[in-house]
Design an enzyme around this catalytic site. Sequence first.
Site, PDB file in Angstrom:
ATOM      1  N   LYS A  22       0.838  -1.207   0.000  1.00 33.81           N
ATOM      2  CA  LYS A  22       0.000   0.000   0.000  1.00 33.81           C
ATOM      3  C   LYS A  22       0.872   1.256   0.000  1.00 33.81           C
ATOM      4  O   LYS A  22       0.687   2.179  -0.792  1.00 33.81           O
ATOM      5  CB  LYS A  22      -0.897   0.024   1.237  1.00 33.81           C
ATOM      6  N   ASN A  23       1.868   1.298   0.900  1.00 40.04           N
ATOM      7  CA  ASN A  23       2.657   2.515   1.085  1.00 40.04           C
ATOM      8  C   ASN A  23       3.652   2.777  -0.033  1.00 40.04           C
ATOM      9  O   ASN A  23       4.264   3.835  -0.077  1.00 40.04           O
ATOM     10  CB  ASN A  23       3.345   2.474   2.454  1.00 40.04           C
ATOM     11  N   ARG A  92      -4.981  10.253   4.709  1.00 45.79           N
ATOM     12  CA  ARG A  92      -4.001  11.341   4.760  1.00 45.79           C
ATOM     13  C   ARG A  92      -3.086  11.352   3.546  1.00 45.79           C
ATOM     14  O   ARG A  92      -2.614  12.385   3.082  1.00 45.79           O
ATOM     15  CB  ARG A  92      -3.107  11.179   5.975  1.00 45.79           C
ATOM     16  N   CYS A 116      -5.977  12.112  13.283  1.00 49.28           N
ATOM     17  CA  CYS A 116      -5.679  10.684  13.097  1.00 49.28           C
ATOM     18  C   CYS A 116      -6.019   9.986  14.403  1.00 49.28           C
ATOM     19  O   CYS A 116      -6.006  10.614  15.457  1.00 49.28           O
ATOM     20  CB  CYS A 116      -4.195  10.537  12.763  1.00 49.28           C
ATOM     21  N   ARG A 121      -0.604  14.349  13.406  1.00 52.03           N
ATOM     22  CA  ARG A 121       0.325  13.944  12.331  1.00 52.03           C
ATOM     23  C   ARG A 121       0.481  15.134  11.403  1.00 52.03           C
ATOM     24  O   ARG A 121      -0.118  15.200  10.346  1.00 52.03           O
ATOM     25  CB  ARG A 121      -0.195  12.707  11.605  1.00 52.03           C
ATOM     26  N   ASP A 304       4.968   0.603  12.186  1.00 49.90           N
ATOM     27  CA  ASP A 304       3.793  -0.107  11.674  1.00 49.90           C
ATOM     28  C   ASP A 304       3.748  -1.564  12.109  1.00 49.90           C
ATOM     29  O   ASP A 304       2.801  -2.270  11.780  1.00 49.90           O
ATOM     30  CB  ASP A 304       3.745  -0.015  10.143  1.00 49.90           C
ATOM     31  N   ARG A 396      -8.361  -1.189   4.834  1.00 49.81           N
ATOM     32  CA  ARG A 396      -7.560  -0.102   4.260  1.00 49.81           C
ATOM     33  C   ARG A 396      -6.190  -0.583   3.810  1.00 49.81           C
ATOM     34  O   ARG A 396      -5.597  -0.009   2.906  1.00 49.81           O
ATOM     35  CB  ARG A 396      -7.354   1.014   5.297  1.00 49.81           C
TER      36      ARG A 396
HETATM   37  C1  EPZ Z   1       4.167   6.855   6.494  1.00 47.85           C
HETATM   38  O1  EPZ Z   1       3.355   7.886   7.052  1.00 47.85           O
HETATM   39  C2  EPZ Z   1       3.277   5.615   6.419  1.00 47.85           C
HETATM   40  N1  EPZ Z   1       2.120   5.919   5.597  1.00 47.85           N
HETATM   41  C3  EPZ Z   1       2.813   5.230   7.809  1.00 47.85           C
HETATM   42  O2  EPZ Z   1       2.123   3.990   7.714  1.00 47.85           O
HETATM   43  C4  EPZ Z   1       4.016   5.008   8.709  1.00 47.85           C
HETATM   44  O3  EPZ Z   1       3.567   4.802  10.028  1.00 47.85           O
HETATM   45  C5  EPZ Z   1       4.939   6.246   8.692  1.00 47.85           C
HETATM   46  O4  EPZ Z   1       5.297   6.574   7.341  1.00 47.85           O
HETATM   47  C6  EPZ Z   1       6.231   6.008   9.458  1.00 47.85           C
HETATM   48  O5  EPZ Z   1       6.902   4.902   8.970  1.00 47.85           O
HETATM   49  C7  EPZ Z   1       2.253   5.855   4.247  1.00 47.85           C
HETATM   50  O6  EPZ Z   1       3.298   5.566   3.699  1.00 47.85           O
HETATM   51  C8  EPZ Z   1       1.026   6.162   3.442  1.00 47.85           C
HETATM   52  P1  EPZ Z   1       6.199  10.279   8.357  1.00 47.85           P
HETATM   53  P2  EPZ Z   1       3.825   9.412   7.005  1.00 47.85           P
HETATM   54  O7  EPZ Z   1       6.043  11.537   7.596  1.00 47.85           O
HETATM   55  O8  EPZ Z   1       4.504   9.681   5.725  1.00 47.85           O
HETATM   56  C9  EPZ Z   1       6.544  13.566  11.805  1.00 47.85           C
HETATM   57  C10 EPZ Z   1       0.329   2.480   7.876  1.00 47.85           C
HETATM   58  O9  EPZ Z   1      -0.006   1.885   8.903  1.00 47.85           O
HETATM   59  N2  EPZ Z   1       6.243  14.549  10.733  1.00 47.85           N
HETATM   60  O10 EPZ Z   1       7.366   9.420   8.069  1.00 47.85           O
HETATM   61  O11 EPZ Z   1       2.658  10.242   7.364  1.00 47.85           O
HETATM   62  C11 EPZ Z   1       5.348  12.676  12.130  1.00 47.85           C
HETATM   63  O12 EPZ Z   1       4.461  13.278  13.022  1.00 47.85           O
HETATM   64  C12 EPZ Z   1       0.705   3.971   7.959  1.00 47.85           C
HETATM   65  O13 EPZ Z   1       0.420   1.968   6.759  1.00 47.85           O
HETATM   66  C13 EPZ Z   1       6.238  15.896  11.043  1.00 47.85           C
HETATM   67  O14 EPZ Z   1       6.487  16.286  12.178  1.00 47.85           O
HETATM   68  O15 EPZ Z   1       4.865   9.414   8.224  1.00 47.85           O
HETATM   69  C14 EPZ Z   1       6.013  11.425  12.676  1.00 47.85           C
HETATM   70  O16 EPZ Z   1       6.294  11.597  14.033  1.00 47.85           O
HETATM   71  C15 EPZ Z   1       0.310   4.583   9.254  1.00 47.85           C
HETATM   72  N3  EPZ Z   1       5.937  16.776  10.048  1.00 47.85           N
HETATM   73  C16 EPZ Z   1       7.312  11.369  11.881  1.00 47.85           C
HETATM   74  O17 EPZ Z   1       7.531  12.665  11.331  1.00 47.85           O
HETATM   75  C17 EPZ Z   1       5.662  16.378   8.761  1.00 47.85           C
HETATM   76  O18 EPZ Z   1       5.402  17.224   7.882  1.00 47.85           O
HETATM   77  C18 EPZ Z   1       7.297  10.358  10.748  1.00 47.85           C
HETATM   78  O19 EPZ Z   1       6.174  10.609   9.930  1.00 47.85           O
HETATM   79  C19 EPZ Z   1       5.676  15.009   8.466  1.00 47.85           C
HETATM   80  C20 EPZ Z   1       5.978  14.101   9.474  1.00 47.85           C
END
Ligand code: EPZ
Length: 416
Positions: A22-23, A92, A116, A121, A304, A396
């Site tokens: 998916k990701n 998202r 969320c 997030r 995850d 999902r």
């Molecule tokens: C991706 O989400 C995945 N989703 C998530 O999987 C996964 O948990 C996450 O990466 C971490 O591995 C998809 O790929 C669609 P991040 P993403 O930006 O991109 C902070 C699942 O279960 N951050 O790497 O949203 C954030 O709060 C889903 O399949 C900011 O502060 O995650 C977090 O603490 C759930 N500002 C950290 O960075 C930003 O602008 C990592 O988030 C962006 C992120």
Amino acid sequence: MDKLRVRGGKPLEGTVRISGAKNAALPVMAATLLTPGVHRLRNVPRLRDTHTFARVLERLGAKVAFDANLLTIDTQGVNSVEAPYELVKTMRASIYVLGPLLARFGEAKVSLPGGCAWGPRPVNLHLTGLQAMGAALEIEHGYIVGRDAKLKGATIDFEVVSVGATAQLMMAAVLAEGTTVLENVALEPDVTVLGEVLVACGARIEGLGSRRLTIRGVSSLRPIDTAIIPDRIEAATFAAAAAMTGGTIRLENVVPDHFEAALGKLEESGCVIRRAADAVTVSGPARPRPVSVVTHPFPGFPTDMQAQMIAVCAIGEGTSVIEDTIYLDRFTHVPELARMGARIELKGNVAVVKGVDRLAGAQVMATDLRASASLVIAALAARGETLVDRIYHLDRGYESLEQKLAALGAEIERIH
Ligand code: EPZ
């Protein structure tokens, strides 16, 4: 709302074929917006999220067609730059259209993703990165609005490793004027493969696989023709199911390196794991040993898999400690596991799990995608019957989960 009824206690045995990720699929679907043309994506999982993303693309004017796991996306007729709230609020990742729309059309109107299940997030890194590339972005009535943007190369050093922001800025930079340097980028396979797909279409990206990317903008790209990589989180979830039920499962169509951190922890808990080029066989122990886990960006232990690992440790022979450093409050599965008799104490972003001999079936409620996976594998090991409610969360991100589990001998059925 659909529920899953699970009768636990049987070791899972057999072979399961892992679906596309998916990701990895979602950002590649967004990248089709960069080029007017007909794009072909193979091995796309049929999930609520890939279907939602298809609807976002259709809203923008693309023609989208699924034929089993082949997805054809025709972006020649894209005539809108608006991604509406009612779609973005359900997923998202819809925000991935922002960079490509600004890069191709110089404008975009994308709903801000809402809240969320497990807390804030933010998308600030997406926005500040695009602004550094010259996009004037306003927040208007809950929408991110960009007008007259002519993206230019910039140097962006991410304060936090972010999968989403890395993918977003990479897609924005491939058509930008000049050179963009991205520092402290995510190394998740979904991101690296997105870069490889873009390079195969004519993009100029150096440093894939390292924490620093150099992207020289080009004037146009060829349409995408690719196969989506296997889903490492689905694979690791099935591996955890073998650990919980004491069975032996062969995972086919996997890239073992993509989920090595999870396999390593399952080995520590007593699993016997055999790795081959594109398959992994996992044999669960009679009872898992306790482990300590700290989540980190790839190649570290994935957040995850945190919920599923807590489920494994809930029946461990001793006390395990699991800390999530990515999402500090991603523990909505804990009270539900407690309903099944788990003994878990939460201290901030750390779960202290005192293993019990056996979990007991109960009525539980899914709250998000991975939390629901942890409840299902816990139910497979529990005594008696479990009813998992709100399984739309599972749909999902897991393709045909109950069919795959039933084929491994699980007593599981969906109740409409
Ligand atoms: C991706 O989400 C995945 N989703 C998530 O999987 C996964 O948990 C996450 O990466 C971490 O591995 C998809 O790929 C669609 P991040 P993403 O930006 O991109 C902070 C699942 O279960 N951050 O790497 O949203 C954030 O709060 C889903 O399949 C900011 O502060 O995650 C977090 O603490 C759930 N500002 C950290 O960075 C930003 O602008 C990592 O988030 C962006 C992120």
